[in-house]
Structures are given as C-alpha cells and as structure tokens.
Write a protein that holds these residues in place. Structure first.
Motif, PDB file in Angstrom:
ATOM      1  N   VAL A  92      -1.697   5.871   1.976  1.00  0.00           N
ATOM      2  CA  VAL A  92      -0.548   6.143   2.854  1.00  0.00           C
ATOM      3  C   VAL A  92      -0.917   5.781   4.290  1.00  0.00           C
ATOM      4  O   VAL A  92      -0.171   5.064   4.985  1.00  0.00           O
ATOM      5  CB  VAL A  92      -0.121   7.617   2.753  1.00  0.00           C
ATOM      6  CG1 VAL A  92       1.024   7.901   3.723  1.00  0.00           C
ATOM      7  CG2 VAL A  92       0.300   7.954   1.331  1.00  0.00           C
ATOM      8  N   ALA A  93      -2.092   6.267   4.741  1.00  0.00           N
ATOM      9  CA  ALA A  93      -2.535   5.958   6.100  1.00  0.00           C
ATOM     10  C   ALA A  93      -2.793   4.467   6.264  1.00  0.00           C
ATOM     11  O   ALA A  93      -2.380   3.852   7.256  1.00  0.00           O
ATOM     12  CB  ALA A  93      -3.792   6.758   6.426  1.00  0.00           C
TER      13      ALA A  93
ATOM     14  N   ALA B 113       0.831  -1.210   0.000  1.00  0.00           N
ATOM     15  CA  ALA B 113       0.000   0.000   0.000  1.00  0.00           C
ATOM     16  C   ALA B 113       0.864   1.259   0.000  1.00  0.00           C
ATOM     17  O   ALA B 113       0.571   2.227  -0.710  1.00  0.00           O
ATOM     18  CB  ALA B 113      -0.933  -0.004   1.213  1.00  0.00           C
ATOM     19  N   LEU B 114       1.945   1.248   0.772  1.00  0.00           N
ATOM     20  CA  LEU B 114       2.840   2.404   0.805  1.00  0.00           C
ATOM     21  C   LEU B 114       3.524   2.604  -0.546  1.00  0.00           C
ATOM     22  O   LEU B 114       3.680   3.737  -1.021  1.00  0.00           O
ATOM     23  CB  LEU B 114       3.880   2.225   1.909  1.00  0.00           C
ATOM     24  CG  LEU B 114       3.355   2.273   3.350  1.00  0.00           C
ATOM     25  CD1 LEU B 114       4.473   1.970   4.341  1.00  0.00           C
ATOM     26  CD2 LEU B 114       2.755   3.637   3.659  1.00  0.00           C
ATOM     27  N   LEU B 115       3.938   1.496  -1.170  1.00  0.00           N
ATOM     28  CA  LEU B 115       4.602   1.603  -2.472  1.00  0.00           C
ATOM     29  C   LEU B 115       3.631   2.061  -3.558  1.00  0.00           C
ATOM     30  O   LEU B 115       4.015   2.768  -4.495  1.00  0.00           O
ATOM     31  CB  LEU B 115       5.225   0.262  -2.857  1.00  0.00           C
ATOM     32  CG  LEU B 115       6.400  -0.211  -1.996  1.00  0.00           C
ATOM     33  CD1 LEU B 115       6.841  -1.611  -2.418  1.00  0.00           C
ATOM     34  CD2 LEU B 115       7.576   0.760  -2.094  1.00  0.00           C
ATOM     35  N   GLY B 116       2.366   1.657  -3.427  1.00  0.00           N
ATOM     36  CA  GLY B 116       1.406   1.983  -4.476  1.00  0.00           C
ATOM     37  C   GLY B 116       0.668   3.283  -4.274  1.00  0.00           C
ATOM     38  O   GLY B 116      -0.100   3.697  -5.151  1.00  0.00           O
ATOM     39  N   ALA B 117       0.881   3.952  -3.122  1.00  0.00           N
ATOM     40  CA  ALA B 117       0.142   5.187  -2.837  1.00  0.00           C
ATOM     41  C   ALA B 117       0.386   6.244  -3.894  1.00  0.00           C
ATOM     42  O   ALA B 117      -0.537   6.914  -4.367  1.00  0.00           O
ATOM     43  CB  ALA B 117       0.513   5.709  -1.453  1.00  0.00           C
TER      44      ALA B 117
ATOM     45  N   LEU C 119      11.556   3.709  13.395  1.00  0.00           N
ATOM     46  CA  LEU C 119      12.196   4.562  12.388  1.00  0.00           C
ATOM     47  C   LEU C 119      11.935   4.040  10.980  1.00  0.00           C
ATOM     48  O   LEU C 119      11.679   4.813  10.057  1.00  0.00           O
ATOM     49  CB  LEU C 119      13.703   4.636  12.652  1.00  0.00           C
ATOM     50  CG  LEU C 119      14.145   5.411  13.894  1.00  0.00           C
ATOM     51  CD1 LEU C 119      15.668   5.389  14.016  1.00  0.00           C
ATOM     52  CD2 LEU C 119      13.656   6.842  13.856  1.00  0.00           C
ATOM     53  N   GLY C 120      12.012   2.725  10.826  1.00  0.00           N
ATOM     54  CA  GLY C 120      11.743   2.155   9.509  1.00  0.00           C
ATOM     55  C   GLY C 120      10.312   2.391   9.066  1.00  0.00           C
ATOM     56  O   GLY C 120      10.054   2.765   7.915  1.00  0.00           O
ATOM     57  N   LEU C 121       9.357   2.182   9.998  1.00  0.00           N
ATOM     58  CA  LEU C 121       7.954   2.403   9.665  1.00  0.00           C
ATOM     59  C   LEU C 121       7.688   3.873   9.350  1.00  0.00           C
ATOM     60  O   LEU C 121       7.029   4.206   8.347  1.00  0.00           O
ATOM     61  CB  LEU C 121       7.074   1.953  10.833  1.00  0.00           C
ATOM     62  CG  LEU C 121       5.557   2.154  10.669  1.00  0.00           C
ATOM     63  CD1 LEU C 121       5.039   1.358   9.479  1.00  0.00           C
ATOM     64  CD2 LEU C 121       4.824   1.757  11.948  1.00  0.00           C
ATOM     65  N   GLY C 122       8.199   4.773  10.190  1.00  0.00           N
ATOM     66  CA  GLY C 122       7.982   6.201   9.962  1.00  0.00           C
ATOM     67  C   GLY C 122       8.599   6.688   8.668  1.00  0.00           C
ATOM     68  O   GLY C 122       7.996   7.478   7.934  1.00  0.00           O
ATOM     69  N   THR C 123       9.801   6.207   8.367  1.00  0.00           N
ATOM     70  CA  THR C 123      10.456   6.603   7.118  1.00  0.00           C
ATOM     71  C   THR C 123       9.683   6.098   5.914  1.00  0.00           C
ATOM     72  O   THR C 123       9.533   6.800   4.902  1.00  0.00           O
ATOM     73  CB  THR C 123      11.896   6.071   7.089  1.00  0.00           C
ATOM     74  OG1 THR C 123      12.623   6.569   8.219  1.00  0.00           O
ATOM     75  CG2 THR C 123      12.609   6.498   5.817  1.00  0.00           C
ATOM     76  N   GLY C 124       9.154   4.871   6.010  1.00  0.00           N
ATOM     77  CA  GLY C 124       8.365   4.332   4.912  1.00  0.00           C
ATOM     78  C   GLY C 124       7.106   5.138   4.661  1.00  0.00           C
ATOM     79  O   GLY C 124       6.742   5.420   3.505  1.00  0.00           O
ATOM     80  N   VAL C 125       6.424   5.537   5.723  1.00  0.00           N
ATOM     81  CA  VAL C 125       5.212   6.350   5.574  1.00  0.00           C
ATOM     82  C   VAL C 125       5.564   7.707   4.960  1.00  0.00           C
ATOM     83  O   VAL C 125       4.864   8.203   4.061  1.00  0.00           O
ATOM     84  CB  VAL C 125       4.515   6.527   6.941  1.00  0.00           C
ATOM     85  CG1 VAL C 125       3.393   7.552   6.843  1.00  0.00           C
ATOM     86  CG2 VAL C 125       3.972   5.191   7.430  1.00  0.00           C
ATOM     87  N   SER C 126       6.650   8.321   5.418  1.00  0.00           N
ATOM     88  CA  SER C 126       7.063   9.620   4.863  1.00  0.00           C
ATOM     89  C   SER C 126       7.452   9.494   3.398  1.00  0.00           C
ATOM     90  O   SER C 126       7.144  10.372   2.583  1.00  0.00           O
ATOM     91  CB  SER C 126       8.238  10.192   5.665  1.00  0.00           C
ATOM     92  OG  SER C 126       7.803  10.609   6.936  1.00  0.00           O
ATOM     93  N   ALA C 127       8.134   8.405   3.054  1.00  0.00           N
ATOM     94  CA  ALA C 127       8.528   8.207   1.661  1.00  0.00           C
ATOM     95  C   ALA C 127       7.303   8.109   0.762  1.00  0.00           C
ATOM     96  O   ALA C 127       7.261   8.686  -0.332  1.00  0.00           O
ATOM     97  CB  ALA C 127       9.381   6.943   1.540  1.00  0.00           C
ATOM     98  N   ALA C 128       6.288   7.390   1.219  1.00  0.00           N
ATOM     99  CA  ALA C 128       5.057   7.281   0.434  1.00  0.00           C
ATOM    100  C   ALA C 128       4.369   8.633   0.309  1.00  0.00           C
ATOM    101  O   ALA C 128       3.864   8.997  -0.764  1.00  0.00           O
ATOM    102  CB  ALA C 128       4.118   6.263   1.080  1.00  0.00           C
TER     103      ALA C 128
END
Length: 827
Positions: free
Chosen positions: A423-424, A410-414, A763-772
């Motif tokens: 994203v959420a 979902a993050l990659l496809g946002a 940190l990994g989760l937060g960075t992934g959400v920000s990247a999306a």
C-alpha cells in the motif's frame, strides 16, 4: 561575483520572498517540533523522581503481584528503615451531584510511613489509616468537596463506598496527571478498590550508612524469583527511559509530517529558482561575455540560494519557537497533560534547523542553476532571451508511465498479496509517476478542467488556459506540490470515513441490544452484572468475557443473543444451547472430531455439544489458539470455569413490556454506585468507538495543512514570477482593451486551474491508497470497504480553489501596478 550576487538578492528580494516563505514554514515545523519535544524531555527528567524522592530501592513484581506478606518480610530485612507496597490503577469518584466525575482517574497506594512519602500536600494531610482518602486539588475545587467530609470512591473491586477526605495533593504535570481525578488511598484500601491481589512494587528506604548494592542483594534473597530489585539510580533511569521513549515516538510522528512539508517546500523552491534563473538568461549571458565562467555563474547561483536558505531558516527557527509555545498552550487549554517544561531551545536544534533549511534550498536550486548556465551567451542576447517552454523528454514520459503503472498495480495487488508495505509502495510509486509524467498529464487536465472557463469567460478564459499550459514543466511542478499534501489529507479523510463505516456496521451486526454498560479504563466491577441481572426491569444482561484453556478460546454467550454473530449452523440446533452445553465452532469440531450430542471436556468439566457453528467474528486479542478453535458456553457456566475473569462490556435488554426509559432508569440506579462504569446506547457506543478516528483525523489534517499551505504559496509564487515574465505581454493586452477586471479574472482562472489539477490528482491518489488499505483490512478480517465522504472531498476542492483565488490577488495587483506605456518598454 560575491558583490554581484548580494546586489541581485537585494534587487530581487520581493521575487524571492514567497520562495523564502516556503522554507520558513518548512523549517518552522521541524524547529517547533524539536523545541516542543526538547521542553517535554527536560520536564521528563525533572519529574522522573517525583514520587520517589525518598525511595532508595524498589522491589518490582515481574509476573504475579506482590502480596502483603512479602512487604512484611522486606520490612524486616537488616538495613531497611521503611518499606511499603505501592500500586497504581484506575478507580472513580462520585461527584457532589451524585454522578461520576468525568475523566480517567488514577488511583495510587500512598505510603503511611513518613520516610517514604513524596507527595506535595496542598491542604490537610496524607491518609494514615484505612477509610481515608486524598484527591488532587483541582478535583476538590471543581466538585466543592470539603476536608473531613465523605467522598465515595469505587473501582473494579466493587461498588463505591465513602472515604473521609483528609487532604489534597498537587500532581499537575506529573505521570499521575492524566486529565482526570487523582485518588490516594492507603495500601489495603487501594487493593480493595482496584480488586488487585497484590502490589506492583515495594518502596524501600534504607537506614543511614547502608550501602545500596549490599541492601539490594539482601532484598533479592528475600524477595526470590518473580521479582526484580532496583536501586534508586535504576528507578530514575527507567522512569526517564520510559518517558523519553514515548517522547521519541511522538517526535517521530511529528517529524514525519514535517518531512512532508519539507518535500513540498523543496518542490516550491526548485520551481522558483527555475523560473527566476530563466528570467535572468540575458543577464547571465552578459556575465559570460565579460569573462565569467560557467563555474562562477553556477557558484554565484548556489551562493544566492544558500543566503536565501540561511536567512529563511533563521526566521523559521524563530517561528518554530512560537509554534512550540502555541502548541503547549493549546494542549493545556484542551486539558491534555503534556508535562511541558517551557521552551527549550538547544544549540543542536538551532544548528539542525539552519543546516537543514540551507541544504534544502541549495539542493533544490542545483538543477535550475545547472540548467541556467547551459544557454549559449550569443543566443541569450537575442530577443528570445528567455528560455523557451519545453515539455518533458520521451524518456521521462516513458519512465513516468511505467512508474505510475507500477504504483497502480501495487495498490491493486496489496489486498491480494496481503502486504501492508505494498500500500505504501503503491502510493509512493504512483506519486513519483505523477511527478515524472506530470508535464504531459497536468497540461492535459488543465485543458479539460478549463473547458467551462473558456465557455463562460470567452477569450479571457482561453488566455488563462493558454498561459497555464504554456510551460508544461512549470505548471506540472506547481500542481505536483499540491498533490502531496492533498493526497495525504484525502487518504486520511477517505480512510477515516471508511473505517468509521466499518466499525458502525460491525456494531450493528454484533450488538443487538438497546443498552451497553462499559468499564471506564478497565473491566467492569465484579458485582455490577449480578446486580443488573437482579433488576426485574431488565430481561437480558450479558457480560462479554473470553478466556483460553487447553488451546481453546472459551467465550461467554447468552442464548438470546448468540445467533447475531453466527454466519451459519453446520449441525445441531441453537435452541438446544443452554447450561451444560456448548456451541463448537466448525474448525475446532473438524480438528477434534466433535459432533452434535457428543460429550466434550473444557477445563476439567464435561459439556455436551449443542451445535456446530460458523462464526466470522474476530478472535480474542493476543490469543495464541488456532483460528476457529472456539467454544461458546452460557454465562453461568463461564463464571464457574473462570470465576475471576471479567469483561469490559455488558449488553442489556429491557424485560418484556418494559419501556426503554424505564429500563434506562433501572440501569442508572445500579450504576450510581459504580463510578467506573458507563451507560450508553448503540449510537453513543458507536460515537465512542469512532471518536478516536475523528480525533486522529483532525490531528493529521492540521499537521498536513501546513504542507497544503506551502503548496499554495508555490501557486502564488509561480503566478507572481510568471506575471514578471509576461510584463510586456500583459501590457499589450491592456493596450488593446483588456480591462483591469478581466486581467484579474484571467490570473484568477489560471491560479484556480493550477490548484484544481493538483487537488484532483491528490484526491485520486489519496482515494486509491485508501481503497487499497480498506481492501487489505477486509482481507485480514472485518467488513471494510471504501466509503467516499463526498461532502468533505468537495470541501477540499473548494478550499483549494478559494485559496488559489486568494493567491492570485497579489500577482494581479502587481500586473496592474505599472502603467501600460512603462510596461511596454520593459526589457
């Protein structure tokens, strides 16, 4: 069972203290928010009619401003005792040092008829005629103004001019207290300073004995279309509704962060009860042997959790009241006008907080309580009384892997789909995947991160790693609580840095001049740009303006600056751009068949196409024109087309051979007469644009910090309860030669590893959400990409590690407090 439950609570009060602390903090956040907002709501009701104490009715403009002629007609209506036009806008005051007084200033037209005046005069009087002004008492005191002396006031309508200061008023805590000066002028002066064509409303005082509804009908007949007549009650109701609506939005923001803290507290509570009940397995078995049923044991555990939750919630309400008071004091110290009305503790707030905290604790204890009654009594009386460590089942691990994969997808496809909701959803699914897959993922990460500890600390480090992973579910639950808070903090940290970087790149690409003049709280004053252009020290002076005509967005442009935002020229030559010509954007040229050299008509005037261009800059805000339907015209032609259109930003470049300091002095000489204009260079402009991002980041980090604190309390709690569980084991280690220092080191390493795993996953989760999110913004429009603030992320890890070290102090002290011989006989 009730007596036994209460005795258990007294005996194990220390064990439950840290768990109760998690409830206290979570409930305090919610209670503090509700108490603070209730105080603001009460104050909003109190001040709703501050400036309408003598207003019986009001005639409000719906579309166009109300002209002075309508005020005269309303004043002549039968039953009207007094009528005055009122408007509120922005202006500026020149201080005693010749510089503009800092802060967003509110200007209001003050009625001259005593029947409508509702201001609290501190000194002097209110203005009775043109040329007179009143200011708020705080500004007068800070600037050292004196009554009877001239004070220069200016706004969008023109340069500052002197007005005689005739009085000071108290507007503190009202809707007209926004952190800067308050300026009161009579109606004609207010219109002149703001540049408005008319008033926002007409204040009306009725004659004694005149019915409001009857008078309202008469006023509506005179005012006609485009206006709305309101009675006094409607005026007050609308004022309260607006204030409460804003408060409701503010409360929802705070409660959102409070919900995060509560969720983290739930993880801590559930983990605590799971450990405590596992350690009571033998006691539970004894109760079962002497006749207690599973239902009784289950009910007793829930009763215990209810008592803990209720007591902790009560403490949370008290702490919440303190937080609300502290928040009000802090905002007041920062000169943020919150309009607080003191602490307002309502029965509803207390009840909601108590019920929420109690239900949260009982709900978190349900699953551990159910599991605690599943152990057969005979098995529990063996030496293996304590429940063995169990990993997660295959079904849970498979579900976790699928959910985690779905979240990542979902993050990659946002960005590709262009949906914010993805994203959420991706962030939530990824977190749930970590929760489900945690019993396998977290221990594996502990072993990896524990490798340096094993190398450096030898057997001590190896024991710490083994202790951390001996119960996969426990360490997973403890670390996961940290993932929520640190994940959200890191998402905002990375997102803020990425946004700031994108803004700065946009400024570099679109602003190609040395100096910028911006309007404070509104557009630039009308004559300002003309005066700047007349200075010989300045070469380029361009006011950014845009308007819509004939479904075309028309932009003002300067030949020397126009090329900076263009990505290409499809046809023609930019050097041909000048008076009487236009630059047509590619989409518009294709839609209407316009070519280079062709005549085109814009708002009734004919121009010639100089070039067809490509431009990726953002469209005019709220513009309904089709994308790319844009033409650029030179400043002079734009003024001829839209003489009343103003902009909030002017770009200024020194003339050839003129130094930057000389140009700055020339600009400042002009701006000295315009207190609503501000001079900045590119660096200051970037800082202004990104300052809000920093402020929001600080606000969010402070609110989410409580969730992180609760999670770290969970680390300390888990470690403390594990020390109790390993009392005999630790005594054996001490008996065979482990020193006190090594025991402390072992527990410290265990705590740090648990916290670091949660922090790394967060940190990994937060960075992934920000990247999306950044990829989505880049797709919508703008040069945004992920920028990792390595220093801040390292600081987050460092703080988590340091806090974990601190959390290990009390458990280590407890582990070393009992003599070895006594601990060896622990049952």
């Amino acid at each position: 069972m009730l007596g036994l439950t209460l005795r258990s609570l007294r005996a194990e009060a220390v064990r439950m203290a840290l768990s109760a602390l998690a409830v206290v903090l979570g409930v305090a956040f919610i209670a503090g928010t509700l108490i603070f907002v209730d105080g603001m709501r009460a104050a909003a009701y109190e001040r709703a009619g501050t400036f309408d104490r003598h207003t019986d009715l009001g005639v409000y403009a719906q579309r166009d401003p109300i002209g002075p002629a309508l005020v005269d007609r309303v004043r002549a209506v039968d039953g009207v005792a007094a009528a005055e036009g009122e408007l509120t806008g922005t202006a500026g005051v020149v201080g005693s040092d010749g510089r503009p007084v800092i802060g967003y200033a509110v200007l209001a037209a003050i009625p001259t008829d005593p029947a409508l005046r509702s201001y609290d005069v501190v000194a002097g009087r209110l203005p009775d005629r043109t040329g007179e002004v009143v200011l708020d008492a705080a500004t007068v005191e800070e600037e050292g103004f004196t009554l009877g002396a001239p004070v220069r006031v200016g706004g969008t309508g023109g340069a500052a001019r002197p007005y005689t200061l005739v009085g000071t008023v108290d507007v503190a805590g009202t809707t007209r207290d926004v952190g800067g000066p308050f300026i009161g002028l009579v109606g004609p002066d207010a219109l002149a300073v703001t540049g408005e064509k008319g008033y926002g409303r007409i204040m009306v005082a009725a004659r004694p004995g005149v019915d409001d509804e009857t008078l309202a009908a008469r006023l509506a007949a005179v005012a006609g279309d485009g206006t709305q007549v309101k009675t006094r009650q409607e005026i007050l109701d609308d004022a309260v509704d607006e204030a409460v609506r804003d408060l409701r939005q503010f409360m929802m923001v705070l409660l959102t962060f409070a919900a995060v803290a509560v969720v983290v507290a739930a993880f801590v509570i559930a983990n605590t009860f799971a450990i405590v009940l596992a350690q009571r397995t033998r006691r539970t078995a004894l109760l079962r042997l002497v006749g207690a049923t599973r239902q009784q044991v289950f009910a007793a555990t829930l009763l215990e959790s209810a008592v803990v939750g209720f007591v902790a919630s009560a403490a949370g309400v008290l702490l919440g009241a303190g937080l609300a008071a502290g928040m009000g004091a802090l905002l007041s110290r920062w000169d943020v006008p919150v309009g607080g009305g003191g602490l307002t503790v309502t029965p509803g707030t207390v009840l909601v907080s108590l019920v929420l905290g109690t239900v949260l604790t009982v709900g978190a204890a349900l699953l551990p309580a159910w599991r605690g009654t599943r152990v057969p009594p005979v098995a529990a009386l063996t030496d293996a009384a304590v429940q063995p460590a169990r990993g997660a089942g295959a079904l849970r691990l498979a579900a976790g892997a699928l959910v985690l994969a779905a979240g990542v997808a979902a993050l990659l496809g946002a960005a590709a789909v262009g949906q914010v909701v993805l994203v959420a959803a991706g962030g939530v699914l990824a977190f749930l995947g970590i929760v489900l897959f945690g019993p396998m993922l977290v221990p594996a990460m502990v072993r990896v991160l524990g490798w340096p500890a094993r190398r450096l600390a030898g057997a001590t480090g190896g024991l710490a790693v083994a202790n951390a992973v001996r119960n996969p579910r426990r360490v997973a639950a403890t670390s996961t609580a940290l993932v929520i808070g640190i994940g959200l903090v890191s998402a905002f940290v990375v997102g803020a840095q990425s946004t700031k970087d994108g803004i700065e790149r946009s400024v570099d690409a679109e602003i190609g001049v040395d100096f910028l003049v911006t309007g404070i709280g509104g557009d630039l004053p009308a004559p300002l740009v003309t005066e700047l252009a007349a200075r010989p020290e300045l070469g380029v002076v361009h006011e950014q303006r845009a308007a819509v005509a004939d479904d075309i967005e028309v932009r003002a442009a300067h030949p020397a600056l126009v090329g900076r935002t263009l990505t290409g020229v499809s046809a023609g030559d930019l050097d041909a751009f000048g008076p009487g010509t236009v630059l047509v954007h590619r989409e518009l040229a294709a839609a209407r068949g316009w070519t280079v050299g062709a005549p085109v008509t814009v708002k009734g005037r004919q121009f010639r196409v100089a070039a067809v261009v490509d431009d990726d800059s953002a469209p005019l805000a709220a513009s309904r024109t089709p994308e790319g339907h844009v033409v650029d015209v030179v400043d002079g032609d734009f003024t001829a087309l839209f003489p009343d259109e103003r902009g909030y930003l002017a770009e200024v470049e020194p003339a050839d051979g003129v130094g930057a300091e000389q140009a700055r002095s020339a600009i400042e000489a002009v701006l000295a007469r315009y207190p609503t204009a501000n001079l900045m260079d590119q660096a200051a402009y970037k800082k202004m644009l990104t300052g809000t991002v920093d402020m929001v980041l600080a606000f969010v980090t402070a609110l989410l910090g409580l969730a992180v604190v609760i999670a770290l309390v969970g680390v300390a709690n888990t470690l403390s309860l594990s020390v109790v569980e390993r009392t005999r084991e630790n005594a054996v280690l001490r008996a065979v030669g482990m020193t006190r220092g090594r025991m402390r080191a072992m527990l410290a390493v265990e705590a740090v590893l648990t916290a670091l795993v949660g922090a790394v996953l967060g940190l990994g989760l937060g960075t992934g959400v920000s990247a999306a999110a950044m990829a989505l913004l880049a797709r919508i429009g703008g040069d945004f990409h992920v920028v990792l603030p390595a220093g801040r992320l390292a600081l987050i890890l460092g703080i988590a590690a340091a806090a974990a070290l601190l959390a290990s102090v009390l458990p280590a002290r407890r582990a070393l407090a009992r003599p070895v011989v006594e601990a060896l006989h622990d049952e």
